[in-house]
Design a protein around this motif. Structure first.
Motif, PDB file in Angstrom:
ATOM      1  N   LEU A   1      40.674  42.162  37.971  1.00  0.00           N
ATOM      2  CA  LEU A   1      40.521  43.256  38.830  1.00  0.00           C
ATOM      3  C   LEU A   1      40.244  44.242  38.702  1.00  0.00           C
ATOM      4  CD1 LEU A   1      44.679  43.265  40.978  1.00  0.00           C
ATOM      5  CD2 LEU A   1      43.015  41.770  41.975  1.00  0.00           C
TER       6      LEU A   1
ATOM      7  N   LEU B   1      35.983  43.042  41.807  1.00  0.00           N
ATOM      8  CA  LEU B   1      36.483  42.999  42.911  1.00  0.00           C
ATOM      9  C   LEU B   1      34.647  42.968  43.681  1.00  0.00           C
ATOM     10  CD1 LEU B   1      39.607  45.097  42.962  1.00  0.00           C
ATOM     11  CD2 LEU B   1      39.554  43.160  43.230  1.00  0.00           C
TER      12      LEU B   1
ATOM     13  N   TRP C   1      44.018  37.495  47.185  1.00  0.00           N
ATOM     14  CA  TRP C   1      45.330  38.173  47.633  1.00  0.00           C
ATOM     15  C   TRP C   1      46.789  37.107  46.924  1.00  0.00           C
ATOM     16  CZ3 TRP C   1      46.764  35.369  53.102  1.00  0.00           C
ATOM     17  CH2 TRP C   1      47.517  35.864  53.826  1.00  0.00           C
TER      18      TRP C   1
ATOM     19  N   ASP D   1      51.568  40.325  40.046  1.00  0.00           N
ATOM     20  CA  ASP D   1      50.661  40.231  39.011  1.00  0.00           C
ATOM     21  C   ASP D   1      50.669  39.168  37.658  1.00  0.00           C
ATOM     22  OD1 ASP D   1      50.393  42.466  39.860  1.00  0.00           O
ATOM     23  OD2 ASP D   1      51.503  43.547  38.668  1.00  0.00           O
TER      24      ASP D   1
ATOM     25  N   ILE E   1      46.242  35.244  39.796  1.00  0.00           N
ATOM     26  CA  ILE E   1      45.418  36.493  40.693  1.00  0.00           C
ATOM     27  C   ILE E   1      44.627  35.412  41.534  1.00  0.00           C
ATOM     28  CG2 ILE E   1      43.228  37.996  41.430  1.00  0.00           C
ATOM     29  CD1 ILE E   1      43.497  38.555  38.776  1.00  0.00           C
TER      30      ILE E   1
ATOM     31  N   TRP F   1      51.914  41.852  48.935  1.00  0.00           N
ATOM     32  CA  TRP F   1      50.444  41.098  47.363  1.00  0.00           C
ATOM     33  C   TRP F   1      49.779  42.640  47.151  1.00  0.00           C
ATOM     34  CZ3 TRP F   1      45.536  43.435  48.594  1.00  0.00           C
ATOM     35  CH2 TRP F   1      45.186  43.983  49.664  1.00  0.00           C
ATOM     36  N   ILE F   2      50.186  44.321  47.545  1.00  0.00           N
ATOM     37  CA  ILE F   2      49.491  45.132  46.305  1.00  0.00           C
ATOM     38  C   ILE F   2      50.671  45.758  45.441  1.00  0.00           C
ATOM     39  CG2 ILE F   2      48.912  47.906  46.865  1.00  0.00           C
ATOM     40  CD1 ILE F   2      48.752  46.913  49.714  1.00  0.00           C
TER      41      ILE F   2
ATOM     42  N   MET G   1      47.109  45.749  41.557  1.00  0.00           N
ATOM     43  CA  MET G   1      46.227  45.554  42.829  1.00  0.00           C
ATOM     44  C   MET G   1      45.537  47.285  43.107  1.00  0.00           C
ATOM     45  SD  MET G   1      44.437  44.062  44.281  1.00  0.00           S
ATOM     46  CE  MET G   1      45.122  43.208  44.931  1.00  0.00           C
TER      47      MET G   1
ATOM     48  N   TYR H   1      42.460  49.390  43.241  1.00  0.00           N
ATOM     49  CA  TYR H   1      41.559  49.997  44.241  1.00  0.00           C
ATOM     50  C   TYR H   1      41.296  51.478  44.293  1.00  0.00           C
ATOM     51  CZ  TYR H   1      41.457  45.631  46.786  1.00  0.00           C
ATOM     52  OH  TYR H   1      41.238  44.200  47.079  1.00  0.00           O
TER      53      TYR H   1
ATOM     54  N   GLU I   1      41.630  46.107  54.558  1.00  0.00           N
ATOM     55  CA  GLU I   1      42.472  45.990  53.723  1.00  0.00           C
ATOM     56  C   GLU I   1      43.416  45.737  53.959  1.00  0.00           C
ATOM     57  OE1 GLU I   1      42.622  43.863  49.852  1.00  0.00           O
ATOM     58  OE2 GLU I   1      39.828  43.331  51.299  1.00  0.00           O
TER      59      GLU I   1
END
Length: 220
Positions: free
Chosen positions: A37, A42, A53, A57, A60, A118-119, A123, A127, A163
């Motif tokens: 990630l 990304l 998605w 962890d 991916i 999924w966050i 992740m 982000y 997102e």
């Protein structure tokens, strides 16, 4: 390269910064697994119509569904009741003032047919780094001094890749999404990538288009 239960090839990503063609995704839109990630991976993914998605962890998963759910900013639907919400001053909007809080709220949203979020912590870290680099953006909705809604996504300069969004008050996420669409229309963005169909997004004017059409809009 292995195959899934439907005999579609599954691409396992290693350390090289690359993705297979989106045309090689299976019928569910799954394109590849593995990789990392990193901000570079990304950004490469989003620029090529791919997004991550997954629910943990451990592995991916990278997706590029066909059809693709999008909103053309000029086609945003604003109901009579939402026009009143936009006028009456119940909510105020800020941008990029509390990105991490938006992430945390979105991670807590319960979603139909989805176990967990999924966050994931990894992740979130990814982000947050994209936010620090100026690619990830958030819109925050306030009722007084209370954060009641918002959304975040990746801004490619001509396409906004939405997102996730959340709402703690009725219409708060709609308020953020409508404001986003109006801003992007003024800036002549081509579209908002909504990824997959939901009735909520459809009610706001989003629609499914062929992946090929989406990729043409994504290409500068």
């Amino acid at each position: 390269m292995e195959k899934d239960a439907n005999n579609f090839p599954l691409f396992f990503l290693g350390d090289r910064l690359e993705f297979p063609s989106v045309s090689q995704a299976n019928e569910d839109g799954l394109l590849a697994v593995g990789g990392d990630l990193s901000p570079e991976r990304l950004l490469l993914a989003y620029k090529n119509g791919i997004f991550p998605w997954f629910n943990d962890d451990a592995l991916i998963l990278w997706w590029s569904p066909d059809p693709r759910m999008v909103l053309y900013p000029r086609e945003i639907k604003i109901s009579k009741s939402m026009r009143k919400v936009l006028r009456d001053g119940q909510f105020t909007l800020t941008q990029n003032t509390c990105f991490e809080k938006i992430l945390e709220h979105c991670a807590k949203v319960e979603r139909r047919d989805q176990d967990g979020t999924w966050i994931t912590p990894n992740m979130k870290s990814a982000y947050l780094e994209l936010f620090d680099r100026g690619f990830a953006k958030s819109l925050e909705v306030w009722e007084g001094d209370i954060l009641v809604g918002g959304l975040y996504g990746i801004d490619l300069g001509h396409v906004f890749c939405g997102e996730s969004m959340f709402s703690l008050r009725p219409n708060a996420s709609k308020f953020a999404f409508i404001q986003l669409a109006q801003q992007l229309e003024a800036k002549k963005y081509r579209l908002i990538d909504c990824q997959i169909h939901t009735p909520h997004l459809q009610s706001l004017g989003a629609k499914e288009i062929p992946r090929e059409e989406f990729m043409e809009a994504l290409a500068k």
